[in-house]
Design an enzyme around this catalytic site. Sequence first.
Site, short mmCIF file in Angstrom:
data_model
loop_
_atom_site.label_atom_id
_atom_site.label_comp_id
_atom_site.label_asym_id
_atom_site.label_seq_id
_atom_site.Cartn_x
_atom_site.Cartn_y
_atom_site.Cartn_z
N CYS A 142 0.79 -1.23 0.00
CA CYS A 142 0.00 0.00 0.00
C CYS A 142 0.82 1.28 0.00
CB CYS A 142 -0.94 0.01 1.20
SG CYS A 142 -2.08 -1.39 1.23
N HIS A 397 -8.61 3.75 -2.92
CA HIS A 397 -7.26 3.31 -2.57
C HIS A 397 -6.70 2.41 -3.67
CE1 HIS A 397 -3.83 1.80 -0.54
NE2 HIS A 397 -4.41 0.89 0.25
N CYS A 429 -0.86 2.54 6.34
CA CYS A 429 -0.53 1.20 6.83
C CYS A 429 -0.20 0.33 5.62
CB CYS A 429 -1.67 0.61 7.63
SG CYS A 429 -3.24 0.49 6.75
#
Length: 466
Positions: A142, A397, A429
Amino acid sequence: MEQASSSRAAGRQAVLLNHLRPAVSGQSQENPLQAQACLAGDSAAYERRASGLDDVVVISALRTPMCKAKRGALKDCPADDMLAAVLQATVDRTGVDPAAFGDVVIGSVLGPSSQRANECRIAMFLAGYPQTVPVRTVNRQCSSGLQAVADVAAAIRAGFYTVGLAGGVEAMSQTPMAWEGGVNPRAAQNKKAMSCLIPMGVTSENVAAKYGIAREVQDKMAVSSHQRAAKARDTGRFKDEIVPVKTMWKDPKSGEEKEILVEHDDGIRPDISTAALSKLKAVFKKDGTTTAGNSSQVTDGAAAVLMMTRREALQRQLPILGIFRSFSAVGVDPAIMGVGPAVAIPEAVKQAGLSIDDIDLFELNEAFASQATYCCDKLGLDREKVNVNGGAIALGHPLGCTGARCTATLLHEMQKRGKSARFGVVSMCIGSGMGAAAVFERGGETDEPKNVRPAQKMSYLSRDAQ
């Protein structure tokens, strides 16, 4: 921090005044000169802000619209087309010849490694870049887009090159989130290793349960994300960072294909309410709290960040959007991977020589409302400073793109706010138990020379001065 700055300024003034004091024998040594507070309220006019010619600065930070995977406007757009759009726009808007780029580093998570690397190379050619410019991909899940930014900054600081481009891309409509192949049986012998295989939604439930993050609190954050994003979109807050994308789009009902121009984020729901969200069922755990409504959206998108040394920017007479100050990547328990930013942010802020209170804006990726809430509470963040234009719950995202997208959103917002937003943080995160964060400074905060020009050849100057 302001007190320390004023103290340093006063100290410098005292030294200067001492130099000006007449040293005549027989006269009083008492200094009649008095120091006055600087009108600027800081250390001007000696050195208003710390800036060096070797600083890594951001000249441009752009992104495509963030669109819902499988249902949004970019669902049929290839990854290389999305990436090509921001690569080309970077050159068009800055006027920097891409031949000067020492490297192009692109974050990507889901695309097959060698194939995505080739797609990034294809995107460069589609954007008109010369064959002499290299490219590579980076995958820290991520945080891949932010890792790309950090990698380029590190290479510039190391002197490998003076101009580089970082970015990220993810076509989640076309690439499934699935584990390929089998799992090493030895992983069962190690609890942490097995925790790396926990679905992300389950880690969200773990955070909520461990730290007592109620469903109502998570839904409230989700509503705030959508409302802020809707306001930012409707007031043109995203205009400077978004690059419109032309693409073919297939109507899922009729099958008709047509070319469209995608100009806006399409996952924002301005009319969402906590009452509506409360009706959604938990997805990952019976009687759980994590729902589709308080989790980040699955999204398609790309972003690009152009970086160089301050010296290079001055020579090219380019305005500076931001300054890269620090970066940190840390490890945490994979079972509660969402707490990563609560560890990474303090480390990055410390590296920058700052405190949390010095940070004016935060782009904290909302992977899940549970973990974003925990991180805000743990660090004592003022919610009016966090995701002021909405976060991933509203915008989406796109895994490999998110870090670069957040960088673009942060820097443009800081630029709009002027002196009220000097420092900003991007953080997220990371699956398998990590967190990452970077600190940026607003580019216009320093007093730049206004008369920097290439020296003209003049016969009355020494050879060294020409």
